[in-house]
Design a protein around this motif. Structure first.
Motif, PDB file in Angstrom:
ATOM      1  N   UNK A  86       0.800  -1.226   0.000  1.00  0.00           N
ATOM      2  CA  UNK A  86       0.000   0.000   0.000  1.00  0.00           C
ATOM      3  C   UNK A  86       0.834   1.277   0.000  1.00  0.00           C
ATOM      4  N   UNK A  87       2.141   1.157   0.085  1.00  0.00           N
ATOM      5  CA  UNK A  87       2.975   2.362   0.051  1.00  0.00           C
ATOM      6  C   UNK A  87       2.774   3.141  -1.251  1.00  0.00           C
ATOM      7  N   UNK A  88       2.554   2.430  -2.331  1.00  0.00           N
ATOM      8  CA  UNK A  88       2.360   3.080  -3.621  1.00  0.00           C
ATOM      9  C   UNK A  88       1.083   3.904  -3.686  1.00  0.00           C
ATOM     10  N   UNK A  89       0.080   3.535  -2.874  1.00  0.00           N
ATOM     11  CA  UNK A  89      -1.184   4.264  -2.889  1.00  0.00           C
ATOM     12  C   UNK A  89      -0.984   5.691  -2.389  1.00  0.00           C
ATOM     13  N   UNK A  90      -0.117   5.855  -1.390  1.00  0.00           N
ATOM     14  CA  UNK A  90       0.152   7.196  -0.869  1.00  0.00           C
ATOM     15  C   UNK A  90       0.958   8.020  -1.869  1.00  0.00           C
ATOM     16  N   UNK A  91       1.855   7.357  -2.583  1.00  0.00           N
ATOM     17  CA  UNK A  91       2.702   8.063  -3.541  1.00  0.00           C
ATOM     18  C   UNK A  91       1.966   8.391  -4.840  1.00  0.00           C
ATOM     19  N   UNK A  92       1.023   7.526  -5.215  1.00  0.00           N
ATOM     20  CA  UNK A  92       0.324   7.686  -6.496  1.00  0.00           C
ATOM     21  C   UNK A  92      -1.185   7.530  -6.311  1.00  0.00           C
ATOM     22  N   UNK A  93      -1.820   8.468  -5.629  1.00  0.00           N
ATOM     23  CA  UNK A  93      -3.268   8.358  -5.419  1.00  0.00           C
ATOM     24  C   UNK A  93      -4.023   8.363  -6.744  1.00  0.00           C
ATOM     25  N   UNK A  94      -5.055   7.523  -6.812  1.00  0.00           N
ATOM     26  CA  UNK A  94      -5.909   7.451  -8.009  1.00  0.00           C
ATOM     27  C   UNK A  94      -5.167   6.987  -9.261  1.00  0.00           C
ATOM     28  N   UNK A  95      -4.055   6.307  -9.080  1.00  0.00           N
ATOM     29  CA  UNK A  95      -3.310   5.779 -10.230  1.00  0.00           C
ATOM     30  C   UNK A  95      -2.906   4.336  -9.925  1.00  0.00           C
ATOM     31  N   UNK A  96      -3.826   3.382 -10.112  1.00  0.00           N
ATOM     32  CA  UNK A  96      -3.541   1.990  -9.763  1.00  0.00           C
ATOM     33  C   UNK A  96      -2.352   1.388 -10.501  1.00  0.00           C
ATOM     34  N   UNK A  97      -2.143   1.822 -11.732  1.00  0.00           N
ATOM     35  CA  UNK A  97      -0.992   1.313 -12.488  1.00  0.00           C
ATOM     36  C   UNK A  97       0.316   1.709 -11.808  1.00  0.00           C
ATOM     37  N   UNK A  98       0.451   2.991 -11.476  1.00  0.00           N
ATOM     38  CA  UNK A  98       1.672   3.472 -10.823  1.00  0.00           C
ATOM     39  C   UNK A  98       1.833   2.843  -9.439  1.00  0.00           C
TER      40      UNK A  98
END
Length: 205
Positions: A86-98
């Motif tokens: 879930x770390x990527x969710x904070x870095x790239x909100x609303x961008x599931x690919x990223x």
């Protein structure tokens, strides 16, 4: 004139953060290190209590059996996995690919380091094929949740067939868990992100 007694000195309570870890915490930490490195079945209770610096009765006061301790280890592993995922969710909100590619990039790095032993939950599922075993149940629940999460992310990306893309990504991840242990640096794990990008590009409208 009678002197008043000196004021009572404040009792300094030890900082909870500085307190030594309790026996159950030391047992859990030792089990986590040993189970991941050597496998759950290969490690006995005696080795765990020796590493933790506690007695066997201390272990059984906290965990009814080695199986229960194994399940606790896997629950800890599950929590750590999702925290990393879930770390990527904070870095790239609303961008599931990223978000997904950020996790895969970290996985590719870990899977090419010395001492990598793959996913503890996958390893436990291999060690315990019998349905209903405490370790097996934790592992199965985690893998089902991961599959659902990947399918959901594929749907958010606009995949023509979200189930197929999610399953394809799951196969890439599980393949990395296994191949990282075999090939290490320079192995297939280094191509994980590029492979995922190609799969996503071929599946998204």
């Amino acid at each position: 004139m009678k002197k008043s007694p000196p004021p009572a000195r404040a009792v300094r309570r030890p900082d909870a953060a500085a307190s030594p870890p309790r026996a159950a915490e030391r047992i859990r930490e030792s089990a986590r290190e040993l189970f991941y490195r050597e496998g759950i079945r290969a490690i006995g209770v005696d080795e765990i209590v020796s590493r933790a610096g506690v007695t066997k009765p201390s272990l059984y006061r906290s965990f009814a059996s080695k199986d229960e301790l194994a399940a606790a280890y896997l629950e800890d592993y599950d929590a750590a996995f999702w925290e990393r995922f879930d770390e990527g969710a904070a870095e790239h909100p609303d961008d599931p690919r990223a978000q997904l590619l950020a996790y895969l990039a970290g996985l590719a790095q870990r899977a090419t380091k010395a001492g990598y032993r793959g996913c503890g939950l996958t390893n436990a599922a291999v060690e315990y094929p019998e349905p209903g075993h405490p370790a097996r149940k934790v592992s199965e629940a985690h893998k089902r949740a991961l599959r659902e999460r990947l399918v959901g992310m594929a749907r958010q990306m606009g995949a023509r067939d979200a189930q197929a893309l999610g399953d394809g990504l799951l196969l890439l991840i599980e393949g990395t868990f296994a191949s990282g242990q075999l090939f290490g640096k320079g192995g297939p794990a280094r191509a994980l992100v590029a492979s995922a990008e190609r799969l996503i590009d071929a599946s998204v409208k």
